[in-house]
Write a protein that holds these residues in place. Structure first.
Motif, PDB file in Angstrom:
ATOM      1  N   ARG A   4       0.900  -1.123   0.086  1.00 40.68           N
ATOM      2  CA  ARG A   4       0.072  -0.164  -0.107  1.00 40.68           C
ATOM      3  C   ARG A   4       1.026   1.176  -0.092  1.00 40.68           C
ATOM      4  O   ARG A   4       1.780   1.330   0.798  1.00 40.68           O
ATOM      5  N   GLU A   5       0.776   2.065  -0.998  1.00 37.36           N
ATOM      6  CA  GLU A   5       1.611   3.108  -1.060  1.00 37.36           C
ATOM      7  C   GLU A   5       1.285   4.196   0.007  1.00 37.36           C
ATOM      8  O   GLU A   5      -0.038   4.552   0.382  1.00 37.36           O
ATOM      9  N   TRP A  29      -7.475   3.013  -3.105  1.00 34.99           N
ATOM     10  CA  TRP A  29      -6.564   3.778  -2.553  1.00 34.99           C
ATOM     11  C   TRP A  29      -5.320   4.320  -3.554  1.00 34.99           C
ATOM     12  O   TRP A  29      -5.284   5.621  -3.383  1.00 34.99           O
ATOM     13  N   ASN A  30      -5.003   3.669  -4.573  1.00 38.55           N
ATOM     14  CA  ASN A  30      -3.970   4.264  -5.527  1.00 38.55           C
ATOM     15  C   ASN A  30      -4.945   5.165  -6.320  1.00 38.55           C
ATOM     16  O   ASN A  30      -4.274   6.320  -6.786  1.00 38.55           O
TER      17      ASN A  30
END
Length: 761
Positions: free
Chosen positions: A665-666, A702-703
Motif C-alpha cells: 500500500r503506497e 487507494w491508489n
C-alpha cells in the motif's frame, strides 16, 4: 560443451590459492615415498614395517592340512615312555625300520644328528673287562662276539637306514670339523668359472662315517634369523670347501622325489653378464631334476629363499599332522597316515631347544620350518619378490599419492576419512592378491604410511588453519547470524571476513511505541522481563527465521540487515517477510502482556534497500560488524515515519522493487530530513498471491485516491477517503482527511509535486 577459458582460469586460480600449499606438501610426501621405493631414501622403520606386513600376510592365510608331510614328534609323551633324549641308536633303528618297512614312507628326514658313536649299550665296557679282570672267564670272549651285533647300536641304525630313503641332518658352524660330510649337491667344477653368492662355512658337526655312508644323503640344519632374531628365510645351499651342500628340506625333498640332481640354473653366458649379474654368476634359480620334470626354486642373496610359514606351528597349528614317536615305535599310528608320506623326525618338547622365533609364532618348532620348505618345493610355489616389484610399488605410490593429494584438501572430513580408508584398503588388497594369487611379495608399508601421512597432514592443516579460522568466524559472527548460517560459513571461511566493503543490502530498524510510558508503568524487574521477551522474539524472527544479521540493540530498538556476511540475492524479500513475521510475533506477545497486566506492545519497523558500507567498524576500544550509509539512514527515518502514517511497517521504493512478490500500500512521497530527493514509501500488506480480493480492491481504490489527491481534486479525494474509511477504518485515512482539510484551506499551488517534507528525524 565449450570451455570458457577465463572462467576456468579464475576457478583454477582460486583453487590454487586455497589449496596450493596443501597440494605442494602432499606432492612432497608422495615424492618422498617414491624415492624410498626407488631406494634413494632408505628407512629401517619402513623396512621393519614391511617385515611385519609379510608376517601378517602369512598369519592371515588359513592353513590347509598337507597329508604328504608328517612330523614324527619326539614329544613329552615319547620322552616319558622311552626315556630321556638322545635315545640309544637301537631305538632310532627301530623307529627307522617302522617307518620304512611297516609304513613304507617316501622319505625320512632327521632333524637330529649323530655326530658321535653310541656307547650306551655297554659293549665297550664288557669288552675291556673281558680283556682284563674277566679274562679268565671261560667262553666270555665268544659270548661277547655273539652279542656284538645286538649291542652295536650304531651298526643297528646303519643297517636300518642302508638302502632306505633316509636323510640325516647336520650343522655347519665355526672352523672345527667333526664327522663326515655327505656328497655335495654340486661342486665348483660345474660352474664353469661362475661364482655363486653363497654362505661359506669352514667348520661342521656332521654324522659319524658309519651312519653317513649308510644314509641316502644328509642335509644342513639351517636357521638364519634376521637381526631381530626372527627366522624368515633359509639358505637352500651353503658352501664348504669347493662343494655346495643342500639343506635338510631340499635334500629330503630330493630323496622323496628320487631326484637325479640338484643343479644351479643360469641365464646367458658369463661374458654376456653385467657386473651385477657376475657377482652371482647369472644364477636364475636352483633346479631340482626328477623323473617327472624339474622344479625351479628361486633364490636371492646368499642362495636364500623366503620360508612360507603355514599355520601357527606345532601339533595344533593346522598345517601338518604330528604323530608321537612312541606311537610309531609301537605301530599304533594308522597305516594311511604315514604310508607314502615324507616324514620329518624332530621334537617339540620345550626342553630339547628346537623352538624358533618366526613371523607367525615366537615358539615355532624348528622341524616345521623344514616341512614348510618341503611343501613349497613339492608345489613349486615360492613367495618371491618379482623383478618388476619396484615398478609396481612406484606406480601405486604415484596413483594413490597424487589422487589423495588432490582430493583430500577439497573433501569434507567424512569423505576424507572414507577416501583414505578406501585407498589404504585398496593398497592392502592389491598386495594380498598378488601374494596369494601369484606368490609375489610386494612391499606395502610405504604406501600405507603415505596414505596415513597425507590424511594426518590434511587433518592437522584443517585443525590448525581451517578449524581455528572457523572458530574465529563463529566467535565473530555467532552473535550476529543464525547457527546454521555460521556452520555454512565455516565450511568456506575464506569467503567471509569483517573487512569493509560496499554492497547492496536491506536494513531494518525496529522500535517500541511509547516505550517511555511503558518503562514508567513497570517495576525494574517486570521491565527487564518485558524487554527480554520482546527482544528475544524479535531477534529469533530476524536471525533464525530468515537468516538476517542481528546488528545491535539500541535500548528498546533493534537494528538488523540482510545480505551480509552471507550474500543473499533475495535479501529484500527476506527483510519484508521478517517484518511481517515480527508484527505477528508482537501481536502474540501483546496478548500475553495484557494478560499479565503489562502495557500494550506496539512496534514500528522501517526497511530500506540500497548500497551500504558493511564491515567491522568502531574504535580501538570497541568494534562491531555493522552497516553505514545514506540507505541506512533512510531506513532509520522510515521506522520513525510509521508513527505518522499509523502503520506497523514502512519500506522504501527500492525495497518494494526488489521484493515484488509482496503486495504494498503506497503511503506517500516523502522528503526526509537530510535528503533532497523525494522517495516513495509503502506498507507491505502480505504475499501478493495470498491477498484477498476485497483487500486487492481496497488497494486499487487507494491508489486511485492518491492520484486524485496529487491532482488537487480535493472533493473527489475526500469522498473516496470517506468511502474507504467507512469500510476499513485506518489511521492512514484519518491522516489524509486532515491533509485534505489543510490543503483546502491552504492550497499548495499549481507547482505542487505531492511530496511531504519532514523537518525532524
Amino acid at each position: 560443451m565449450p570451455l570458457h577459458l577465463p572462467k576456468f582460469t579464475s576457478r583454477l586460480g582460486k583453487a590454487v590459492q586455497k589449496y596450493g600449499a596443501r597440494w605442494a606438501l602432499g606432492l612432497a610426501l608422495t615424492m618422498a615415498a617414491f624415492f624410498n621405493v626407488e631406494g634413494w631414501l632408505h628407512s629401517d622403520t619402513i623396512e621393519r614395517m614391511d617385515t611385519f606386513a609379510a608376517g601378517l600376510r602369512m598369519r592371515l592365510e588359513k592353513p590347509q592340512l598337507d597329508p604328504r608331510i608328517v612330523i614324527v614328534d619326539i614329544d613329552d609323551k615319547s620322552l616319558t615312555e622311552v626315556g630321556r633324549f638322545p635315545w640309544s641308536r637301537n631305538v632310532m633303528a627301530n623307529l627307522v625300520s617302522q617307518l620304512t618297512e611297516k609304513y613304507q614312507v617316501a622319505a625320512v628326514g632327521f632333524d637330529v644328528s649323530f655326530p658321535e658313536p653310541d656307547t650306551s649299550s655297554g659293549y665297550d665296557v664288557l669288552q675291556k673287562l673281558a680283556m682284563g679282570e674277566l679274562k679268565q672267564v671261560p667262553g666270555l670272549d665268544r659270548q661277547l662276539e655273539r652279542l656284538q651285533p645286538q649291542m652295536d647300536y650304531d651298526g643297528l641304525l646303519a643297517a636300518a637306514i642302508k638302502g632306505r630313503p633316509v636323510v640325516l641332518g647336520y650343522n655347519l658352524s665355526g672352523t672345527q670339523t667333526k664327522g663326515v660330510l655327505p656328497k655335495p649337491a654340486f661342486t665348483e667344477e660345474v660352474l664353469n668359472g661362475r661364482v655363486l653368492d653363497a654362505y661359506e662355512v669352514a667348520g661342521y658337526e656332521a654324522n659319524i662315517k658309519r651312519l653317513q655312508d649308510a644314509a641316502a644323503t644328509a642335509g644342513i640344519f639351517t636357521a638364519m634369523p634376521d637381526r631381530d632374531g626372527v627366522v624368515r628365510s633359509t639358505a637352500l645351499l651353503q658352501k664348504v670347501g669347493k662343494g655346495y651342500y643342500p639343506t635338510l628340506s631340499l635334500a629330503t625333498a630330493a630323496v622323496a622325489l628320487q631326484a637325479r640332481s640338484i643343479s644351479p640354473l643360469f641365464e646367458g653366458t658369463v661374458d654376456s653378464l653385467s657386473e651385477a649379474q657376475k657377482r652371482n654368476g647369472g644364477l636364475e634359480a636352483i633346479g631340482l631334476f626328477h623323473a617327472e620334470g624339474n622344479i625351479r626354486i628361486p633364490v636371492g642373496e646368499g642362495l636364500t629363499t623366503t620360508v612360507q610359514f603355514r599355520g601357527r606351528g606345532g601339533p595344533q597349528g593346522g598345517a601338518y599332522r604330528y604323530v608321537s614317536a612312541t606311537d610309531v615305535l609301537k605301530g599304533a599310528v594308522p597305516q594311511e597316515v604315514l604310508e607314502g608320506a615324507i616324514v620329518l623326525v624332530g621334537t617339540t618338547a620345550p626342553g630339547l631347544n628346537d623352538l624358533r622365533a618366526t613371523p607367525v609364532n615366537a615358539e615355532y618348532p624348528g622341524v616345521e620350518i623344514h616341512a614348510n620348505m618341503i611343501q613349497s618345493i613339492l608345489d613349486g610355489s615360492f613367495k618371491v619378490r618379482p623383478s618388476d616389484a619396484v615398478v609396481a610399488e612406484k606406480l601405486q605410490v604415484l596413483v594413490i599419492g597424487l589422487a589423495l593429494t588432490l582430493a583430500l584438501p577439497v573433501l569434507a572430513p567424512v569423505w576424507s576419512i572414507l577416501l583414505s580408508l578406501s585407498a589404504a584398503a585398496a593398497a592392502a588388497a592389491i598386495n594380498f592378491h598378488f601374494y596369494t594369487a601369484y606368490d609375489y611379495v610386494l612391499n606395502v608399508a610405504v604406501i600405507l604410511l603415505l596414505v596415513l601421512a597425507l590424511f594426518i597432514m590434511n587433518v592437522a592443516w584443517g585443525y590448525f588453519f581451517e578449524v581455528r579460522r572457523g572458530r574465529a568466524l563463529v566467535s565473530r559472527f555467532g552473535e550476529y547470524v543464525a547457527p546454521e548460517l555460521v556452520a555454512e560459513m565455516a565450511e568456506d571461511p575464506e569467503k567471509y571476513n569483517m573487512d569493509g566493503e560496499s554492497r547492496e543490502l536491506t536494513v531494518m530498524f525496529v522500535d517500541v511505541r511509547g516505550f517511555t510510558t511503558i518503562s514508567e508503568g513497570l517495576t525494574p524487574k517486570a521491565l527487564r522481563e518485558y524487554i527480554n521477551l520482546y527482544l528475544t522474539a524479535m531477534s529469533t524472527d530476524i536471525r533464525d527465521s530468515h537468516r538476517g544479521t542481528l546488528d545491535k540493540y539500541i535500548g528498546d530498538a533493534v537494528m538488523a540487515f540482510w545480505g551480509a556476511p552471507v550474500a543473499f540475492p533475495d535479501h529484500a524479500s527476506r527483510g519484508v517477510a521478517t517484518a511481517l513475521l515480527m508484527q505477528a510475533s508482537a501481536h502474540r506477545l501483546n496478548d500475553d502482556f495484557i494478560k499479565r497486566g503489562w502495557p500494550e506492545l506496539k512496534i514500528g519497523i522501517g526497511l530500506n534497500t540500497g548500497p551500504m558500507h558493511v564491515g567491522d567498524m568502531g574504535s580501538q576500544i570497541r568494534r562491531a560488524y555493522t552497516v553505514m550509509g545514506d540507505a541506512v539512514n533512510l531506513g532509520s527515518r522510515l521506522e520513525g515515519i510509521t508513527k505518522v502514517y499509523g502503520v506497523g511497517i514502512c519500506v522504501g521504493e527500492m525495497t518494494r522493487a526488489a521484493a515484488p512478490e509482496f503486495a504494498y500500500r503506497e503511503l506517500d512521497l516523502v522528503r526526509v530530513k537530510g535528503k533532497n530527493e523525494p522517495v516513495a514509501i509503502f506498507e507491505p500488506v502480505g504475499l501478493d498471491k495470498d491477498i484477498a480480493e476485497a483487500d486487492r480492491a481496497e488497494l486499487a481504490r487507494w491508489n486511485e485516491t492518491l492520484a486524485l489527491l496529487r491532482g488537487q481534486q480535493w472533493d473527489q479525494a475526500q469522498a473516496a477517503i470517506d468511502a474507504l474509511d467507512a469500510q476499513h477504518p485506518r489511521g492512514l485515512y484519518k491522516l489524509y482527511t486532515e491533509r485534505v482539510a489543510h490543503y483546502r484551506a491552504h492550497p499548495p499551488g499549481p507547482d505542487w509535486d505531492g511530496v511531504t517534507t519532514f523537518e525532524t528525524k
